[in-house]
Design a protein around this motif. Structure first.
Motif, short mmCIF file in Angstrom:
data_model
loop_
_atom_site.label_atom_id
_atom_site.label_comp_id
_atom_site.label_asym_id
_atom_site.label_seq_id
_atom_site.Cartn_x
_atom_site.Cartn_y
_atom_site.Cartn_z
N UNK A 1 23.69 23.16 12.73
CA UNK A 1 22.26 23.17 12.41
C UNK A 1 22.00 24.18 11.31
N UNK A 2 21.11 23.82 10.39
CA UNK A 2 20.60 24.80 9.43
C UNK A 2 19.14 25.05 9.77
N UNK A 3 18.66 26.26 9.52
CA UNK A 3 17.28 26.56 9.88
C UNK A 3 16.69 27.60 8.96
N UNK A 4 15.36 27.56 8.84
CA UNK A 4 14.64 28.57 8.07
C UNK A 4 14.34 29.75 8.98
N UNK A 5 13.86 30.84 8.38
CA UNK A 5 13.51 32.01 9.16
C UNK A 5 12.41 31.70 10.18
N UNK A 6 11.53 30.72 9.83
CA UNK A 6 10.44 30.35 10.74
C UNK A 6 10.94 29.50 11.91
N UNK A 7 12.13 28.94 11.78
CA UNK A 7 12.66 28.02 12.80
C UNK A 7 13.79 28.63 13.62
N UNK A 8 13.90 29.95 13.62
CA UNK A 8 15.03 30.57 14.33
C UNK A 8 15.03 30.27 15.82
N UNK A 9 13.84 30.00 16.41
CA UNK A 9 13.75 29.70 17.83
C UNK A 9 13.63 28.20 18.11
N UNK A 10 13.91 27.38 17.11
CA UNK A 10 13.75 25.93 17.27
C UNK A 10 14.85 25.33 18.15
N UNK A 11 14.50 24.21 18.78
CA UNK A 11 15.41 23.57 19.72
C UNK A 11 16.70 23.10 19.06
N UNK A 12 16.61 22.59 17.84
CA UNK A 12 17.83 22.08 17.19
C UNK A 12 18.85 23.19 16.95
N UNK A 13 18.36 24.41 16.78
CA UNK A 13 19.24 25.55 16.58
C UNK A 13 20.03 25.84 17.86
N UNK A 14 19.34 25.74 18.99
CA UNK A 14 19.99 26.01 20.29
C UNK A 14 20.96 24.91 20.70
N UNK A 15 20.64 23.67 20.35
CA UNK A 15 21.47 22.54 20.79
C UNK A 15 22.75 22.37 19.98
N UNK A 16 22.72 22.77 18.72
CA UNK A 16 23.90 22.57 17.87
C UNK A 16 25.03 23.51 18.27
N UNK A 17 26.24 23.12 17.91
CA UNK A 17 27.41 23.95 18.21
C UNK A 17 27.44 25.20 17.33
N UNK A 18 26.95 25.08 16.11
CA UNK A 18 26.85 26.22 15.20
C UNK A 18 25.51 26.14 14.48
N UNK A 19 25.03 27.28 13.98
CA UNK A 19 23.78 27.27 13.24
C UNK A 19 23.80 28.35 12.17
N UNK A 20 23.16 28.06 11.04
CA UNK A 20 23.14 28.99 9.91
C UNK A 20 21.73 29.03 9.32
N UNK A 21 21.22 30.23 9.11
CA UNK A 21 19.92 30.39 8.44
C UNK A 21 20.12 30.17 6.95
N UNK A 22 19.26 29.34 6.36
CA UNK A 22 19.42 29.00 4.94
C UNK A 22 18.28 29.47 4.06
#
Length: 444
Positions: A30-51
């Motif tokens: 999952x990629x996410x913005x600073x505003x989406x750090x608590x988003x569900x897709x971030x938690x469900x993915x195996x890895x996540x990176x702030x972009x």
């Protein structure tokens, strides 16, 4: 098959794709913005990176950041979802240059079909019925002349982009100059391309789209139509499949036209051919969407085919495992888009923390969302916070099932449009299936 996929999107569609990956045994990033750090897709993915920061232009539209995340994590493919970079030919091209599969059609196809003027010409040459009009207007001196040929009312339309932007209705010659300038200016601002063309304004019409799946070996199947005529300012609110207004004969012809359109451009992956249909059943090509549609769940419900999984398989080089005669459309499915906005206050967008959430359940009830209790809906992105989808054997039962599901849906902390959707489902024209794209406008 890919072992790891990066999802270049957010919200419910990112969650949807991650779930498909899990079921296929594929790792997800999952990629996410600073505003989406608590988003569900971030938690469900195996890895996540702030972009990047909250604004989409600095994060979800930041091609270099997304591609860097894919390279760093070893992702072999990128699924763009819908919106954002899903129909960006430059992004698809960059993926190819980086040796990363883009889960969608080629950059060349996206570019070709994203140019609505070129798409019209291609479809016309392929024998697909096209709305009467003129090609791209490069000489301003010809505007009035071409408009007189087409006749009023007409539409001035941008060749680039979508979402109802860059379009103006012209009812008379005295409105033409201002409408032309306004459409061109809006298109230039939104899409970086101010080129426009004109076509006859058909009214009243239904907005009918055909879902296609095409592999890399020339196989094409059409999964039937979706009725998308419930719209506000050309933005869809409710979709159903099949359309209550499309006869068996019209459906056959429209499906044949959709397959012909796909074959004309050697299309690959999931796509949608959009048509306008008048009261007499005549239909005309409007545009081709080279991506997954927001409303894809209704097609999944009536066909039993998982479109996201097949997007992934096709991008990995897997051939379609069925032919057109294997496609069976059973029952009726309806989707209501749940938007964080207040219909009674000019559709003012709403954001805030979800203080209470109850999701409806029962057989053949589906709620695609990224919401959870105590999640804060940010103000930076699209207002859609969920899609409620139901399926039943008959349309009448599907309407009742949706009404029951909407009554059960509770989202506290933000304002939303569930009551408006109830009003639509109770409308006499909707119940009769005799509604057109002006339904919302007529009801105020």
């Amino acid at each position: 098959m890919f072992s790891k996929i990066l999802i270049a999107n957010r919200g419910e569609i990112a969650v949807r794709i991650i779930r498909a990956c899990k079921e296929m045994g594929i790792s997800s990033v999952a990629v996410f913005s600073e505003a989406d750090s608590d988003s569900l897709h971030v938690s469900l993915a195996d890895e996540s990176i702030c972009i990047g920061p909250a604004q989409a232009k600095d994060s979800y539209l930041n091609m270099s950041a997304i591609l860097s995340a894919a390279v760093v994590t070893g992702a072999q493919a990128i699924h763009p979802g819908y919106g954002l970079l899903s129909e960006n030919a430059d992004f698809a091209s960059l993926c190819e240059k980086c040796g990363i599969a883009f889960i969608g059609p080629s950059a060349e196809l996206i570019r070709k079909m994203g140019d609505k003027d070129a798409a019209r010409k291609t479809m016309r040459a392929a024998g697909v019925p096209v709305v009467p009009g003129c090609d791209l207007l490069e000489d301003p001196a010809l505007i009035q002349q071409e408009a007189d040929k087409i006749g009023y009312p007409l539409l001035v339309k941008a060749r680039a982009g979508g979402g109802g932007r860059g379009i103006r209705t012209v009812n008379s010659a005295k409105e033409l100059k201002n409408a032309f300038a306004a459409a061109s200016t809006e298109a230039k601002s939104a899409f970086g391309d101010g080129a426009v063309y004109m076509e006859k304004y058909l009214f009243p019409v239904k907005h009918i789209e055909m879902q296609i799946l095409c592999d890399n070996y020339g196989n094409v199947v059409c999964l039937g139509e979706r009725e998308c005529s419930v719209q506000r300012k050309r933005q869809k609110l409710l979709e159903e499949s099949p359309s209550p207004a499309v006869s068996a004969e019209t459906r056959r012809k429209m499906m044949e036209a959709a397959v012909k359109a796909a074959q004309a451009v050697h299309y690959a992956n999931a796509g949608t051919i959009e048509f306008l249909m008048d009261k007499t059943g005549n239909f005309y090509f409007m545009e081709m969407n080279t991506r997954l549609q927001v409303e894809h769940p209704v097609t999944e419900m009536v066909t039993g085919i998982d479109l996201v999984k097949w997007q992934i398989r096709i991008a990995a080089g897997v051939p379609l495992s069925y032919k057109q005669e294997d496609i069976k459309i059973e029952g009726t499915a309806i989707e209501c888009r749940i938007n964080a906005e207040n219909p009674r206050d000019g559709f003012r967008p709403s954001c805030g923390t979800i203080s209470f959430l109850h999701i409806p359940g029962g057989p053949w009830v589906r709620f695609d969302t990224a919401l959870y209790q105590d999640y804060t809906v940010p103000p930076f992105y699209d207002s859609m916070i969920g899609k409620l989808i139901v399926h039943a054997k008959t349309r009448e039962e599907a309407i009742r099932k949706m009404q029951a599901a909407l009554c059960e849906l509770v989202i506290e902390g933000v304002e939303h449009n569930a009551e408006q959707q109830m009003d639509i489902l109770s409308d006499s024209e909707f119940i009769a299936g005799d509604y057109y794209t002006d339904l919302i406008e007529k009801r105020g």
